[in-house]
Design an enzyme around this catalytic site. Structure first.
Site, PDB file in Angstrom:
ATOM      1  N   GLU A 149     -78.403 -55.247   5.273  1.00  0.00           N
ATOM      2  CA  GLU A 149     -78.435 -56.603   4.069  1.00  0.00           C
ATOM      3  C   GLU A 149     -77.908 -55.912   3.132  1.00  0.00           C
ATOM      4  O   GLU A 149     -76.701 -57.263   2.472  1.00  0.00           O
ATOM      5  CB  GLU A 149     -79.364 -57.170   3.341  1.00  0.00           C
ATOM      6  CG  GLU A 149     -80.213 -58.356   4.617  1.00  0.00           C
ATOM      7  CD  GLU A 149     -81.267 -58.980   4.230  1.00  0.00           C
ATOM      8  OE1 GLU A 149     -81.956 -59.124   3.086  1.00  0.00           O
ATOM      9  OE2 GLU A 149     -82.535 -59.148   5.333  1.00  0.00           O
ATOM     10  N   GLY A 150     -77.764 -54.750   2.499  1.00  0.00           N
ATOM     11  CA  GLY A 150     -77.004 -54.097   1.626  1.00  0.00           C
ATOM     12  C   GLY A 150     -75.098 -54.139   1.950  1.00  0.00           C
ATOM     13  O   GLY A 150     -74.534 -54.484   1.146  1.00  0.00           O
ATOM     14  N   HIS A 151     -75.612 -53.673   2.946  1.00  0.00           N
ATOM     15  CA  HIS A 151     -73.649 -54.182   3.127  1.00  0.00           C
ATOM     16  C   HIS A 151     -73.500 -55.267   3.057  1.00  0.00           C
ATOM     17  O   HIS A 151     -72.311 -55.781   3.024  1.00  0.00           O
ATOM     18  CB  HIS A 151     -73.102 -53.213   4.845  1.00  0.00           C
ATOM     19  CG  HIS A 151     -74.318 -51.721   4.592  1.00  0.00           C
ATOM     20  ND1 HIS A 151     -74.638 -51.188   5.489  1.00  0.00           N
ATOM     21  CD2 HIS A 151     -73.165 -51.030   4.389  1.00  0.00           C
ATOM     22  CE1 HIS A 151     -75.126 -49.729   5.577  1.00  0.00           C
ATOM     23  NE2 HIS A 151     -74.375 -49.510   4.684  1.00  0.00           N
ATOM     24  N   MET A 202     -70.577 -46.470   6.968  1.00  0.00           N
ATOM     25  CA  MET A 202     -70.631 -45.074   7.985  1.00  0.00           C
ATOM     26  C   MET A 202     -71.699 -46.232   9.239  1.00  0.00           C
ATOM     27  O   MET A 202     -72.664 -45.535   9.749  1.00  0.00           O
ATOM     28  CB  MET A 202     -71.367 -44.223   7.112  1.00  0.00           C
ATOM     29  CG  MET A 202     -70.420 -43.489   6.231  1.00  0.00           C
ATOM     30  SD  MET A 202     -71.114 -41.619   6.404  1.00  0.00           S
ATOM     31  CE  MET A 202     -73.305 -41.233   5.861  1.00  0.00           C
ATOM     32  N   LEU A 219     -75.484 -51.521  10.021  1.00  0.00           N
ATOM     33  CA  LEU A 219     -75.590 -52.551   8.637  1.00  0.00           C
ATOM     34  C   LEU A 219     -76.987 -52.595   8.710  1.00  0.00           C
ATOM     35  O   LEU A 219     -77.390 -53.029   9.469  1.00  0.00           O
ATOM     36  CB  LEU A 219     -74.202 -52.945   9.080  1.00  0.00           C
ATOM     37  CG  LEU A 219     -72.858 -52.575   9.176  1.00  0.00           C
ATOM     38  CD1 LEU A 219     -72.011 -53.921   8.994  1.00  0.00           C
ATOM     39  CD2 LEU A 219     -72.816 -51.307   8.478  1.00  0.00           C
ATOM     40  N   LYS A 270     -76.852 -48.414  -4.991  1.00  0.00           N
ATOM     41  CA  LYS A 270     -78.154 -47.847  -4.263  1.00  0.00           C
ATOM     42  C   LYS A 270     -77.393 -45.836  -4.655  1.00  0.00           C
ATOM     43  O   LYS A 270     -77.867 -45.400  -4.923  1.00  0.00           O
ATOM     44  CB  LYS A 270     -78.613 -47.886  -3.256  1.00  0.00           C
ATOM     45  CG  LYS A 270     -79.906 -46.724  -3.013  1.00  0.00           C
ATOM     46  CD  LYS A 270     -80.282 -46.760  -1.170  1.00  0.00           C
ATOM     47  CE  LYS A 270     -79.681 -46.290  -0.600  1.00  0.00           C
ATOM     48  NZ  LYS A 270     -79.581 -45.207   0.067  1.00  0.00           N
ATOM     49  N   ASP A 271     -75.812 -45.710  -3.983  1.00  0.00           N
ATOM     50  CA  ASP A 271     -74.923 -44.546  -4.368  1.00  0.00           C
ATOM     51  C   ASP A 271     -74.293 -44.622  -5.379  1.00  0.00           C
ATOM     52  O   ASP A 271     -73.706 -44.134  -5.318  1.00  0.00           O
ATOM     53  CB  ASP A 271     -74.666 -44.236  -3.554  1.00  0.00           C
ATOM     54  CG  ASP A 271     -75.102 -44.043  -1.488  1.00  0.00           C
ATOM     55  OD1 ASP A 271     -76.023 -43.331  -0.875  1.00  0.00           O
ATOM     56  OD2 ASP A 271     -74.859 -45.578  -0.706  1.00  0.00           O
TER      57      ASP A 271
HETATM   58  O1  PAF Z   1     -71.275 -44.695   1.793  1.00  0.00           O
HETATM   59  C1  PAF Z   1     -71.532 -44.242   2.424  1.00  0.00           C
HETATM   60  O2  PAF Z   1     -71.878 -45.527   3.275  1.00  0.00           O
HETATM   61  C2  PAF Z   1     -70.465 -43.147   3.180  1.00  0.00           C
HETATM   62  O3  PAF Z   1     -70.761 -42.465   1.900  1.00  0.00           O
HETATM   63  C3  PAF Z   1     -68.972 -43.983   2.786  1.00  0.00           C
HETATM   64  C4  PAF Z   1     -68.717 -44.351   1.658  1.00  0.00           C
HETATM   65  C5  PAF Z   1     -68.688 -45.033   3.413  1.00  0.00           C
HETATM   66  C6  PAF Z   1     -68.159 -42.661   2.766  1.00  0.00           C
HETATM   67  O4  PAF Z   1     -68.216 -42.395   4.122  1.00  0.00           O
END
Ligand code: PAF
Length: 283
Positions: free
Chosen positions: A35-37, A30, A33, A149-150
């Site tokens: 460092e995790g991304h 989303m 961004l 993390k999620d």
């Molecule tokens: O983890 C996220 O950033 C969001 O839930 C995702 C997976 C991009 C879906 O919108």
């Protein structure tokens, strides 16, 4: 690096890439961004010929009182992070393209979404699985990467992909933390300096529970009490949940083992943060 803003163009790009025998990795985000991304992107780049990162603040996964409008957005900054991490294509669609007039189809995973964030944020996972299913259909990746993390989100997406026979490998990547232990999150941007200090109670509580477990404590009641005490002592911290669960089924357990998940959701001031660990693992 190319930026693609429409569903039609993204699908045409991926179709052509696949026709030319190229493999595609997708990192759905989303934006805002960190460092995790970037760690997901670096891994994605290793696993496929073409790396696509989607940036889309998905309205269907936010509740009516949640932070959809306030969610941090900065495409210029994201572009720099993405370039440095080796992204080939940013897919940044508009909401009107993802959810055009008349849209009415949703994907929902039932059991795994009953607990934890699924209980606290009704409708959240329905929005997540719907948008991820759409992104997988649009980008057509061979592999898609998500952060641990999620943790529940990853479990739910794996389940969706398996149940729906989606032809994609779902990869979970370790949590990336700041030097002081705070799990990286776009929402950390909401924290003021004092709140930033308070937010360390999540990683501190997890580390303490893990140390107790290493010393032989397996009673969830005892471990949980310690976690609640550490977080409860911090001014401005409100616990949404502090749960000990089986990391496969997400069912509640009473006796911990190395595969037990501790999942935390804590509001610091007005910022809701999540963090977790598997008791027998390092991160
Ligand atoms: O983890 C996220 O950033 C969001 O839930 C995702 C997976 C991009 C879906 O919108």
């Amino acid at each position: 690096m190319r930026i693609i803003e429409t569903v039609v163009e993204m699908q045409a790009f991926s179709r052509e890439a696949r026709k030319n025998g190229k493999t595609i990795a997708l990192v759905p985000t989303m934006g805002y961004l960190h460092e995790g991304h970037a760690s997901l992107m670096v891994e994605g780049k290793k696993r496929a010929d073409i790396l696509v990162a989607s940036i889309f603040v998905n309205p269907t996964q936010f509740g009516p009182t949640e932070d959809f409008d306030a969610y941090p957005r900065d495409l210029e900054r994201d572009r720099n992070v993405a370039v440095a991490a080796g992204v080939d294509v940013i897919f940044a669609p508009k909401a009107s393209d993802m959810y055009p007039r008349g849209f009415q189809t949703f994907v929902a995973v039932e059991e795994l979404t009953r607990h934890l964030c699924g209980a606290s944020r009704p409708g959240h996972f329905r929005g997540v699985t719907t948008v991820v299913a759409k992104l997988l259909n649009i980008v057509m990746p061979h592999v898609a990467l998500f952060g641990k993390k999620d943790f529940q989100q990853l479990a739910v997406i794996r389940r969706m992909a398996g149940d729906m026979n989606m032809d994609v490998e779902i990869v979970g990547m370790p949590i990336v933390r700041e030097a002081d232990g705070l799990a990286m999150s776009s929402r950390n941007a909401y924290l003021g300096p004092e709140e930033r200090k308070s937010a360390l109670c999540l990683s501190r509580a997890l580390a303490t529970a893990r140390a107790l477990f290493r010393d032989g404590e397996c009673r969830v009641a005892t471990l949980r009490e310690k976690v609640l005490r550490i977080i409860g002592e911090v001014p401005g911290a409100t616990i949404d949940y502090a749960d000990f669960r089986d990391s496969e089924t997400l069912e509640a357990i009473e006796t911990a083992n190395g595969q037990t998940l501790i999942a935390l959701a804590v509001t610091i001031g007005t910022t809701r943060l999540i963090d977790n660990c598997i008791l027998g693992e390092e991160n």
